[in-house]
Structure formats: structure tokens, C-alpha cells
Write a protein that holds these residues in place. Sequence first.
Motif, mmCIF file in Angstrom:
data_model
loop_
_atom_site.group_PDB
_atom_site.id
_atom_site.type_symbol
_atom_site.label_atom_id
_atom_site.label_comp_id
_atom_site.label_asym_id
_atom_site.label_seq_id
_atom_site.Cartn_x
_atom_site.Cartn_y
_atom_site.Cartn_z
ATOM 1 N N SER A 160 -82.488 62.142 -9.694
ATOM 2 C CA SER A 160 -83.238 61.631 -8.550
ATOM 3 C C SER A 160 -82.908 62.409 -7.279
ATOM 4 C CB SER A 160 -82.920 60.151 -8.334
ATOM 5 O OG SER A 160 -83.473 59.697 -7.115
ATOM 6 N N LEU A 161 -83.952 62.804 -6.557
ATOM 7 C CA LEU A 161 -83.764 63.501 -5.284
ATOM 8 C C LEU A 161 -83.269 62.557 -4.188
ATOM 9 C CD1 LEU A 161 -86.953 65.774 -5.284
ATOM 10 C CD2 LEU A 161 -84.600 66.444 -5.794
ATOM 11 N N LEU A 162 -83.246 61.255 -4.477
ATOM 12 C CA LEU A 162 -82.665 60.314 -3.517
ATOM 13 C C LEU A 162 -81.172 60.572 -3.335
ATOM 14 C CD1 LEU A 162 -84.475 56.998 -4.518
ATOM 15 C CD2 LEU A 162 -84.837 58.376 -2.459
ATOM 16 N N GLN A 163 -80.550 61.196 -4.338
ATOM 17 C CA GLN A 163 -79.132 61.553 -4.200
ATOM 18 C C GLN A 163 -78.962 62.576 -3.077
ATOM 19 O OE1 GLN A 163 -77.165 59.732 -5.739
ATOM 20 N NE2 GLN A 163 -78.170 59.053 -7.604
ATOM 21 N N GLU A 164 -79.870 63.569 -3.024
ATOM 22 C CA GLU A 164 -79.811 64.558 -1.946
ATOM 23 C C GLU A 164 -79.983 63.887 -0.586
ATOM 24 O OE1 GLU A 164 -81.098 67.275 -5.383
ATOM 25 O OE2 GLU A 164 -80.931 65.151 -4.931
ATOM 26 N N VAL A 165 -80.940 62.959 -0.519
ATOM 27 C CA VAL A 165 -81.207 62.251 0.733
ATOM 28 C C VAL A 165 -79.970 61.454 1.160
ATOM 29 C CG1 VAL A 165 -82.652 60.491 1.834
ATOM 30 C CG2 VAL A 165 -83.677 62.122 0.227
ATOM 31 N N ASP A 166 -79.319 60.799 0.197
ATOM 32 C CA ASP A 166 -78.131 59.993 0.492
ATOM 33 C C ASP A 166 -76.971 60.873 0.961
ATOM 34 O OD1 ASP A 166 -77.360 57.280 0.606
ATOM 35 O OD2 ASP A 166 -76.063 57.533 -1.137
ATOM 36 N N LEU A 167 -76.830 62.060 0.379
ATOM 37 C CA LEU A 167 -75.731 62.951 0.771
ATOM 38 C C LEU A 167 -75.945 63.507 2.182
ATOM 39 C CD1 LEU A 167 -75.040 64.797 -2.600
ATOM 40 C CD2 LEU A 167 -73.623 63.070 -1.485
ATOM 41 N N VAL A 168 -77.205 63.696 2.582
ATOM 42 C CA VAL A 168 -77.496 64.060 3.973
ATOM 43 C C VAL A 168 -76.990 62.967 4.905
ATOM 44 C CG1 VAL A 168 -79.348 64.402 5.677
ATOM 45 C CG2 VAL A 168 -79.444 65.583 3.466
ATOM 46 N N GLN A 169 -77.250 61.699 4.526
ATOM 47 C CA GLN A 169 -76.778 60.564 5.322
ATOM 48 C C GLN A 169 -75.244 60.532 5.390
ATOM 49 O OE1 GLN A 169 -78.726 58.269 6.977
ATOM 50 N NE2 GLN A 169 -80.502 59.496 6.397
ATOM 51 N N LEU A 170 -74.597 60.814 4.258
ATOM 52 C CA LEU A 170 -73.128 60.822 4.208
ATOM 53 C C LEU A 170 -72.560 61.875 5.138
ATOM 54 C CD1 LEU A 170 -70.369 60.026 3.078
ATOM 55 C CD2 LEU A 170 -70.855 61.433 1.061
ATOM 56 N N TYR A 171 -73.146 63.062 5.125
ATOM 57 C CA TYR A 171 -72.706 64.124 6.038
ATOM 58 C C TYR A 171 -72.843 63.683 7.497
ATOM 59 C CZ TYR A 171 -71.811 68.462 3.361
ATOM 60 O OH TYR A 171 -71.256 69.441 2.586
ATOM 61 N N LEU A 172 -74.037 63.219 7.850
ATOM 62 C CA LEU A 172 -74.306 62.912 9.261
ATOM 63 C C LEU A 172 -73.466 61.738 9.758
ATOM 64 C CD1 LEU A 172 -78.175 63.456 9.384
ATOM 65 C CD2 LEU A 172 -76.383 64.939 10.281
ATOM 66 N N LYS A 173 -73.293 60.713 8.929
ATOM 67 C CA LYS A 173 -72.479 59.566 9.336
ATOM 68 C C LYS A 173 -71.018 59.975 9.550
ATOM 69 C CE LYS A 173 -71.454 54.733 8.168
ATOM 70 N NZ LYS A 173 -70.056 54.780 8.585
ATOM 71 N N SER A 174 -70.493 60.777 8.638
ATOM 72 C CA SER A 174 -69.090 61.178 8.722
ATOM 73 C C SER A 174 -68.828 62.045 9.948
ATOM 74 C CB SER A 174 -68.682 61.919 7.444
ATOM 75 O OG SER A 174 -68.824 61.091 6.310
ATOM 76 N N PHE A 175 -69.687 63.034 10.177
ATOM 77 C CA PHE A 175 -69.468 63.911 11.331
ATOM 78 C C PHE A 175 -69.731 63.188 12.648
ATOM 79 C CE2 PHE A 175 -69.856 67.435 8.194
ATOM 80 C CZ PHE A 175 -68.634 68.039 8.486
ATOM 81 N N ALA A 176 -70.634 62.212 12.639
ATOM 82 C CA ALA A 176 -70.862 61.422 13.854
ATOM 83 C C ALA A 176 -69.601 60.644 14.217
ATOM 84 C CB ALA A 176 -72.044 60.478 13.660
#
Length: 455
Positions: A160-176
Motif C-alpha cells: 500500500s502506498l499509504l505507507q509512503e504517505v504515513d512515513l512522510v507524516q512521521l518525518y515531518l512530525k519528528s523534525f517539527a
Amino acid sequence: MKPSLAKGTRDFTSLEVSRRKYIINILQKNFELFGFQPLETPSFENLSTLTGKYGEEGDRLIFKILNSSINEAKDDKKTQMLNDFQKALDKPFSSESLTDKALRYDLTVPFARFVAMNHGKLTFPYKRYQIQPVWRADRPQKGRFREFYQCDADVVGSESLLQEVDLVQLYLKSFAELKVSVTIHINNRKILSGLAEYAGITDKLIDFTVALDKLDKIGKDGVVKELLEREISQESIDKLDFLFNQSDDALENLLQLKEKFAGNEIGLKGVEELEYVITQSLNLGVDIQNLVFDITLARGLDYYTGAIFEVKADEAQMGSIGGGGRYDNLTEVFGVKNVPGIGISFGLDRIYLVMEELNLFPEEATSNVEFLFANFGGEETLEALKLIIRLREKGISAELYPENAKIGKQFTYAEKKGIKNLVFLGEEELKNGTVTFKNLEAGEQKTVSLEEFLG
């Protein structure tokens, strides 16, 4: 002999360890918020596990471990092994008589090996995070070490490409949360395969991606020179010239690619996948400025098959501080098919350097002692120790200066160690049931009741 460090390695002071723990704690918290479970693997693997997974250049950087059996071999065998070793000094070697183990190069291949060995016991999709050191025989420079930590999050068992979408969220939340402003560069290996087909260099795909991956280091001219050296024709290079002149609009660039990829099945598939990830990320509120389609992003690891990511800090020159991608065939080399996977990595050491450069570490990232009790000797020392126990039970850090030394020496110790408060529990305080303490940062001194001090 004067002591020294091996090149590419570092000692970490208490301040550095505290700050690194601050970063790790934020990443670990977010990994678990996103449903990832912890895993640890050995620091070294069988050499056969690692080789052939990272491409020609990556394989050269694997730290191989010389077999200890060379010292146990009989004289004639030892002579042969030493001769093999001498011949190998000028080139990468893999002779099993010399080495069959190596330090792990990254955390992804050991993870794939773990999945292959345990796939019958795991619940898929299986989400794991891993925070451990890795080793590369690279040339040390700023932000690049021979021993460094990776902080990885991977999902296997889902296409599922939703995994890619979720990992984008993980990156942005962590760096924020780390307060590091970043841009996520994203591409797709299918697009790179499509470009190779478009330029008529399908048989040179690896050479093409390895050279393209160096664009930010050697520039367009350097990439063109390397492509020519890898026997890619000038005609093919001219067809790819548009790669170096992209607009800032990711979706517009994808639209142009669709036109060039007419009839190019794998290229169109890559565009379709990337379009989905970018569109869904934007629908979830991601700022288009934080997610950039970078058509020249290649990431020179052979195991990527789909989306690839690279994260760069906006306000510091540090190269990538994170990266990853989809690797749908990696477990096949270990005899286990049909286990698609995707993962990202946070570069702890580079993140640290960026945060240090930008002065982003908060005060709580430093683990300083709250109270140092001055040592007056005798009964006062025993009562100080009793009070220290009560503070520690409340989760407040405290210690007693070990010797009954001059008060000036105890002051100096507290200041150098960064201790916030120096506490005086002398004869007068014991008689009155009070505590005197001096805040060394503000220079203010107070005398309060024992009950008030303990809060």
C-alpha cells in the motif's frame, strides 16, 4: 604511546550524550506513536548477508573482519592466508580464508535477514524501529563518520502506498518537534528506470543512478563526465538534459514526465505512484514547500524499487539528514519471496550537528544535577545524605560533595559541573529545621524551611 582515536570515530561528553538522548527520545516516542516496535540485531553479520545489496560503491565501504582463524592455522595454511591477505591489500577482497564476517553497513539489510529468518512467526504488516550504530569504511569529513547511528523505521508485508504517505507524516512530525525546518525530496526508482528506457540505456541503469546520485556533490558537469566515463553516449545524455532544468512545481514536472513516458510502462507506473503519494500528503495538510519532487534523486543503493526519500535541513549545509525508500525484493535474496517493504532512516549524527549549529537544543536536553550539598563533615554530612535520599525519591537529582573541603573548592566543582544549586545544611540549619541554598545561575541565596524545600 600517545592515545588517539581511530579516524571517523568520536568520544561523546556528558553534554553530547544528553543531547543525543534528547533526539533519540523524540524519535523513539514518534516511532511508537506510529505503531512501530523495537528490534536490535548484531553489530556484525556474515559477509555474504551484506555484499551485493548496496551496489558496487557501497560494497567497497563495508568493514570486513579479518578471520581470527589466521592465528590458529597451521604454518603452511597460515602462509597461504597471509599471502592472500597481502594480495588483497590493494583491492577489495572477499576470500573466505581471510574474512567471512563484516560490521553492518546499515540497518535495512540485517532487518531483511531477520524477516527472512522469522517470517513464519511475524504478524504482517510488520513494523519495526531500530536505533543502533553502523560502520562504513568511508573517508571522514564533516557530517560523515566511519561509525555512526541510524534510527530506522520500516514496514514489511504491505504494498500500500499509504505507507509512503504515513512515513512522510512521521518525518515531518519528528523534525517539527526537534524544531528543525526540513524539505523532503522524493522520487521513484521506477521513474529512473523509465528515464533509462527513454534514453536507451536500460542496460546502464545502475551506472546512470550511481552517477546521478552525486549531483549535489559534483554538479551537472561532474555527472555528465562520470556518465561518459561509464560509457553512456553523448546522445543519451542530451536526451536527459531536461533533468537538470526542473521547475519548482512538483505536479507540473510529473505532468511533463507523463508526456515523455508515452508508451513507457515502468516510467508511467512510477509517475502514478509518486503522484498518489504527493497528492495524498497535500490532502493531509503537508505544505507543498516541504515535499519536493526531485527527479535527480537516485539514492545509490541497488535494493530500492519504488519511492525514495531524502531529507535536507533548510537552514544548514549538511547534505541529507534522513533518507529511505521502498524495497520490494530485498528478502528474495534470502530465499523468501513476496515480502514488500519500505523504510526511512534518521541520521542522528547529522541531525545533532544541525541542531548544534542552529542552537536548537533546549535547556532540558542537558542532564545537570539540580542540587549539590556542601560537605561540612560530622553529623551535618549524615543529615545531608538523608535529605538527598528524600530528594531522589521525588525524582530530583542531588549529590553530596565527597570531601569536607574548603567551601571555595566545592563552589568551583558545582560551577564547572553545571550544577544549578549549592545547598548548605550546617549546624545552624539543623538547629532551626531550615535549608540554605544558592542558585548559581541567578546568584540568589535563600533560607527556607525543610518542608518548603522538599515541596
